[in-house]
Design a protein around this motif. Structure first.
Motif, short mmCIF file in Angstrom:
data_model
loop_
_atom_site.label_atom_id
_atom_site.label_comp_id
_atom_site.label_asym_id
_atom_site.label_seq_id
_atom_site.Cartn_x
_atom_site.Cartn_y
_atom_site.Cartn_z
N TRP A 1 -3.59 4.33 3.29
CA TRP A 1 -4.44 3.15 3.19
C TRP A 1 -4.04 2.06 4.19
O TRP A 1 -4.80 1.10 4.39
N CYS A 2 -2.89 2.21 4.84
CA CYS A 2 -2.56 1.31 5.96
C CYS A 2 -3.54 1.49 7.10
O CYS A 2 -3.71 0.60 7.94
N LEU B 1 0.83 -1.21 0.00
CA LEU B 1 0.00 0.00 0.00
C LEU B 1 0.86 1.26 0.00
O LEU B 1 0.55 2.23 -0.69
#
Length: 485
Positions: A177-178, A169
């Motif tokens: 987006w983690c 990501l």
């Protein structure tokens, strides 16, 4: 009569199917909690650069989660038992999703670190609630053992996927987006448990040890903050002052727990010598695993120049070996007992860390990293299985939730203190330098200290563990061990 038997058989079959579906959603929540322990690691260099975070503050992105998780895990178990396990799970899953969303949209370092701490608090509610609901869904029999084995394996899988997913990501989408990835996972887990699992509560007085909660949280927080500030020198008041305050607060915590009618931590759980060995081993192993792995990832990315996803793949051999070793140890635990693997495993861990002290600016993954990762996987796999079993061996039924929470809390607390201490050691060794040579010197100093932490587990195991292997594994019919998975 035949119709009644058929109806009962149909109800039992339906109950079993509901239990297995419940396992899917409970395991998904556990996966998310474990995932967040590692998913941010490989994003650290990039998010540090984008958000202008200093090296001293950088470690708090990882530490805030581990510290809040460990500090509130015991309370989370109590709340789940008395407030309602399903209710706690639903609230915690929703809270975790909101905290993750806040982390993903954070614009300032303090917003990001605050979101990580909030994730840790909700994880401390979510993890014990999920385990308790699993116990209710599978009250006994062969299905229970299978369910717990699947649930327990999620820890290794989640840690591995966290590293890989975090790297992917960060490199191909964005590090934000983690955090965002947790939102759909939490929603699916929440919806599944809401529709499939019945509410359950523990009997007895629902009273909480709030003085104990406050003292434990402030004491651990002071220690971590003090070690982090020691990066500027051990003689500064913000270092030794907070470390001293942390020691005093935790001492007062023990005194309060001795007198409390409803203690957060019944001291009888922690002071039995075999369980005490498990908690000490968990604390030290957490420092090596969570603290040491952070600097392994930093070396792979910053010095060796691996892209985030490739760095995640590079860390995978350790996880694979850990899972294989843990499976072999679990299978042979009746023959080995607890003392042998817990005493030998730290030797492999220390050897791995000593190997890593040879890292340099001209180092290579195959020479400097891979052998150490394989050794570390073997050592951790040998320690974790007997450690988890020891933590619950012979514990009273009323204390089983506290004991299972304490072994996880010990690991998370050890990890948060390890990150703080190792960050200070690295800063002192680099003396402000940012060249690959200076950074390698700092990382080598960290690995030397991590080797010392690892080898301390061996004498603890050899001196404190005195359970006969037959009694430990329940083969003599007395006090069978309780397995977490």
């Amino acid at each position: 009569m035949a119709t009644q038997l058929a109806d009962r058989g149909e109800r039992q079959g339906s109950g079993r199917r509901a239990g297995w579906w419940a396992l899917v959603f409970l395991a998904l929540a556990q996966f998310m909690v474990v995932l967040d322990g590692t998913i941010v690691n490989l994003a650290l260099p990039r998010l540090q650069h984008e958000m202008g975070i200093s090296d001293a503050t950088r470690s708090w992105v990882v530490t805030a989660y581990a510290l809040a998780f460990g500090a509130f895990l015991l309370l989370g178990g109590r709340i789940a038992d008395f407030w309602g396990r399903k209710r706690t799970f639903v609230v915690a899953a929703a809270g975790f999703a909101i905290a993750s969303l806040l982390g993903g949209i954070a614009q300032q370092p303090w917003e990001l670190i605050g979101a990580r701490a909030l994730q840790g608090i909700f994880a401390a509610l979510l993890a014990p609630a999920a385990l308790a609901l699993l116990t209710v869904a599978f009250p006994g029999g062969k299905d229970r053992g299978t369910a717990f084995a699947i649930f327990g394996s999620i820890t290794g899988v989640g840690a591995a996927v966290g590293v890989l997913l975090g790297g992917y990501l960060t490199e191909h989408v964005t590090w934000r987006w983690c955090f965002f990835v947790n939102v759909p996972i939490a929603i699916v887990a929440l919806a599944g448990v809401w529709s499939l699992v019945s509410e359950s509560k523990a009997h007895g007085s629902a009273k909480y040890d709030w003085p104990g909660v406050i003292l434990a949280a402030l004491g651990l927080g002071s220690l971590v903050y003090g070690f982090t500030n020691a990066e500027r020198g051990w003689d500064v008041p913000q270092a030794w002052g907070f470390i001293a305050a942390g020691i005093v607060l935790l001492t007062v915590f023990v005194l309060v727990e001795r007198r409390a009618k409803h203690p957060l931590l019944p001291l009888r759980v922690a002071t039995e010598r075999n369980r005490g060995a498990a908690f000490l081993a968990s604390f030290l192993a957490g420092a090596v695993l969570i603290g040491g792995i952070l600097f392994i990832n930093l070396y792979i990315q910053i010095v060796l120049g691996f892209a985030p996803f490739l760095a995640g793949l590079a860390s995978l051999p350790m996880t694979v070996v850990l899972i294989i070793t843990a499976g072999l140890v679990a299978k042979n635990l009746p023959k080995l007992g607890a003392k042998i693997p817990t005493g030998v495993g730290p030797v492999f861990m220390a050897a791995a860390m000593l190997w890593l002290t040879q890292v340099s600016a001209q180092g290579s993954y195959l020479v400097n990293m891979l052998p150490a990762l394989l050794l570390l996987g073997i050592g951790l796999g040998m320690v974790f299985v007997p450690m988890q079993n020891l933590a619950l061996f012979g514990v009273d039924r009323d204390d089983s939730g506290v004991a299972s929470a304490l072994v996880n809390a010990s690991q998370q607390t050890g990890g948060s203190l390890g990150i703080a201490l190792f960050s200070t050691i690295a800063a002192a060794a680099t003396a402000g330098g940012v060249s690959p040579a200076a950074l390698s010197a700092g990382y080598a100093a960290v690995f030397l200290w991590a080797a010392g932490f690892a080898i301390l587990i061996a004498p603890i195991a050899l001196v404190l563990i005195n359970i006969d292997r037959h009694k430990f594994t329940g083969t003599d019919g007395d006090a069978p061990a309780v397995h977490l998975g």
